[in-house]
Structure formats: structure tokens, C-alpha cells
Motif scaffolding. Sequence first.
Motif, PDB file in Angstrom:
ATOM      1  N   SER A 269     -60.577 -83.968  16.940  1.00  0.00           N
ATOM      2  CA  SER A 269     -61.292 -82.740  16.564  1.00  0.00           C
ATOM      3  C   SER A 269     -60.625 -82.000  15.413  1.00  0.00           C
ATOM      4  N   THR A 273     -60.846 -78.059  13.819  1.00  0.00           N
ATOM      5  CA  THR A 273     -59.869 -77.106  14.360  1.00  0.00           C
ATOM      6  C   THR A 273     -58.658 -76.874  13.462  1.00  0.00           C
ATOM      7  N   ARG A 278     -54.630 -71.101  12.569  1.00  0.00           N
ATOM      8  CA  ARG A 278     -54.588 -71.528  13.965  1.00  0.00           C
ATOM      9  C   ARG A 278     -53.149 -71.782  14.414  1.00  0.00           C
ATOM     10  N   SER A 350     -54.423 -75.308  22.068  1.00  0.00           N
ATOM     11  CA  SER A 350     -55.578 -75.471  21.191  1.00  0.00           C
ATOM     12  C   SER A 350     -56.843 -75.756  21.993  1.00  0.00           C
ATOM     13  N   THR A 354     -59.999 -73.065  22.135  1.00  0.00           N
ATOM     14  CA  THR A 354     -61.335 -73.429  21.670  1.00  0.00           C
ATOM     15  C   THR A 354     -62.352 -73.332  22.792  1.00  0.00           C
ATOM     16  N   MET A 397     -67.789 -76.487  21.847  1.00  0.00           N
ATOM     17  CA  MET A 397     -67.087 -75.820  20.756  1.00  0.00           C
ATOM     18  C   MET A 397     -68.084 -75.053  19.895  1.00  0.00           C
TER      19      MET A 397
END
Length: 441
Positions: A269, A273, A278, A350, A354, A397
Motif C-alpha cells: 500500500s 500511504t 506520515r 500505519s 489508516t 482506506m
Amino acid sequence: MDEIFHVPQAQKFCEGKFDEWDPMITTLPGLYLVSVGLIQPVVWLADLSGKAVCSAAMLRFINTLFNCGNLYLLYLIIYQIHYKDKTRTACRRVLTALSLSTFPVLYFFTFLYYTDAGSTFFTLFTYLMTLYGSHKMAAMLGVCAILFRQTNVVWVGFCAGTVVAQRLDEVWAAEQTKKRDHRSPAGSHVPLNVAGAKRLVRFLWEFATTTANMKALVMATWPYLLVAAGFAGFVALNGGIVVGDRSSHEACLNFPQLFYFLSFTLLLSLPLTLCPRRVLRFLQSIRRQPLLYLALTTLALLLVWKFTHVHKYLLADNRHFPFYVWQRVYQRHPLVRYLLVPGYVFATWSFQDTLLQGRSLFWALAFGVCLVVSTVPQKLLEFRYYILPYLLYRLHMPLGSTPRLLLEIGLYAAINGATIYIFLYRTFQWPDSTDVQRFMW
């Protein structure tokens, strides 16, 4: 490859020999029954005969049909989940569905006669019916999904869990309204700290001990409860979940399997992401709650130390990619599995960061429980086991921007092209066999 078991078994069913069963096959006969159900009407209408009717090519074509269905189901689920997002266009929904239908592990097995495409189709169909509120139909489709792979009962349970989560959200919101606490109107806004945990546990206990609430839950989820009862009866009569050869499919507490999945999810992903902000938010989270992350890291180290299990196939079958992941990463040095723990912690952060965007905490708990149940008991590191949890995670997501979705499609296309090329042209032979061997997922 498992085709050497699946294709002959399907051909026996095509010949009407339903009482003959290969003991090496460990799944229920859903794939073969559906194959016969699709092929036989064509045979009768076109007056066909001969070996080509139920050949390996024809059987593989069934999975191609399933993947076309998966594309459509993915689009419908995306539309249902994100219909409130007025800022996104239909183009992005289409791109997301197209990307997920080419998810490398699933896409590769579309061209072989395996259970994955059909298993995914019926599980996605089950979830779509749950989203539509058609729970009787969802339960019936859930039975079909279980007939393809017994572990799909977990995802039928997840569908029931979403119904329970919705009810919990409603009761939670009603209670907060009574208390005039407008800052916490939904389950997703429970503070993620000790006080919030106590508050959540107290609420769940009060909910579970209220007769009216439990009666309402049973009335809402009874179709799924019937499926669960039927499956429990099957397990009792069969003496376990696995049919056929059970020697290589023994359950265990392989907690690092969850870390492997989270790492796999993070890597696949990345186009959606990955961004510096982040990583910065993760570091800020560590600075705000250092004791929490210290505890999580310690727990992860303990789980890796005490609960790492290695299946004999992982060490012996050099046709599959996990063999090389294990050999060239985890077996490089005894400390490698511990040095990867900080990466596992980031992958976990993470994942939850998400997943909780726009989702209630109760929904996330239902998904988390089903994720643990579907991965931890698996002794074998097998990427095919990650197909459904990854797709469900990815479906929920937030819709990505068009450039990021195109990047994801490009990444998947590159992986698919490479794996298919390696499978077709990078063949090899074992020293004690003249058969051609191929690399695969």
C-alpha cells in the motif's frame, strides 16, 4: 503446484464421480461443484463431448470469470463504503476497483485452477450483501465462501461483526446524547488511553448484560449465527476444520504471522500511504507516548522470541517466494527477526492509523479480531492467506488521489509482469526429478 490435485478432482466431478476424493485436498468441494455447475449447462446446450470439456484450460477459465466478477464486486463495495464522499469522482472509484482486481497475489492465481479467485468472489459478495442489509442472502453466500475455503468462516463472522458494531455505535451515540457529551458521539472517538479503555470496557459490559440489547443483536445476526452453528457441527463431525490430509495443516499460535501480514500490507500500500508527513506523525506519536511504544516493542520482541513457528514447507519448497524471503532475510542471522521489530511497530501504527480514518472503533475491533483469528493460527508463511484481509483493509482506506492510484496500478502491473515472466520462463528442475518446476507466489 496444487493444480495436480485440483484439476483431476474437478475432472472426476465432471464425470459424475462425486464419491471419489483425493485425500491430499484439504478444502471443501465448492470449487469443483461450481465448475461443474458452470460447465455442464454449456456442454448440454452446445452438445459438446471429449476431454476438452473439462480440461485444465477450461477449468482455469472459470477462475478468469471469477476475477471479472471480483472487479465488479470491488467497485460496488467501494461505491457503498465511500458513497458519502462527495469530493471523489467515479473515476477514482473505478481506478481503485481496477487496481484491487490486479492485486498481485490474487491476479497471479486467476490464471491457475486454485480456490483463491472463487473464495474471494463469494466472500466479497457476502460482504456486499451485508452492506446492503440483506443478511439472509449474505449468510447463504457465506456458506458458498466456506465451501471454497473453510477459513472464510472468519470473514462471515466479520460480516456479522459489522452488524454488531453498527448496533454498538447506535447505543453509544444514544448514551452520549443522554449525558449531553457531544464531544464523543461515536465509538471511534473513545480516547485511546487507559481512561478510554476503562470507559469502553464498562460500556461493553453494560451492553452485554442488557437483555434488550442482546435480543436485538440476535434478531439482527441470526442468519450468521445459523452459519456459525452449522460450521460448528461440521467441525464436530469432521474432527477438525481440515478435510483430507491434516498432517501439514496443524494450527498453532504463530503471532509473528500478524507482523508478516502488517509488513506485507505496508509494502503493497506504499503508493497510497508513503509520505514524509506520515513518518513525522509516527515519530511525534512516539515522543508523546514513549512508554506505550516501549511496551509494544517489548511485547513484539517477546512474541517473536516465544511464538515463531517455521513450517516444514517453508524450508523445503523452493518454488514459492516465501521460501526465499525466509532464507535470505530471516535466516541470514538469528538476530534479524528481532531487528525487524521496530519495522513491525511502524507497520502496526500505519495500519491502525489508516484503518481508523472514518471508521468507528467498534468496527475496527471487529476487523482486528477477525484479522488475528485468520492469521495467527497459520503455521505456514503463505501470501495467499493475506488476500482477503488485505483487500478488506484496502477497500476501507480513504479513496486515493488519481496520481497515487495510477502509481498503485503501475506497481501492481510491474509485479504481475515480473511474476508471470518468472513463472513462464525461469523454470528449473530438482536434482531427483525430471519434472519442470516453476517459481510462484
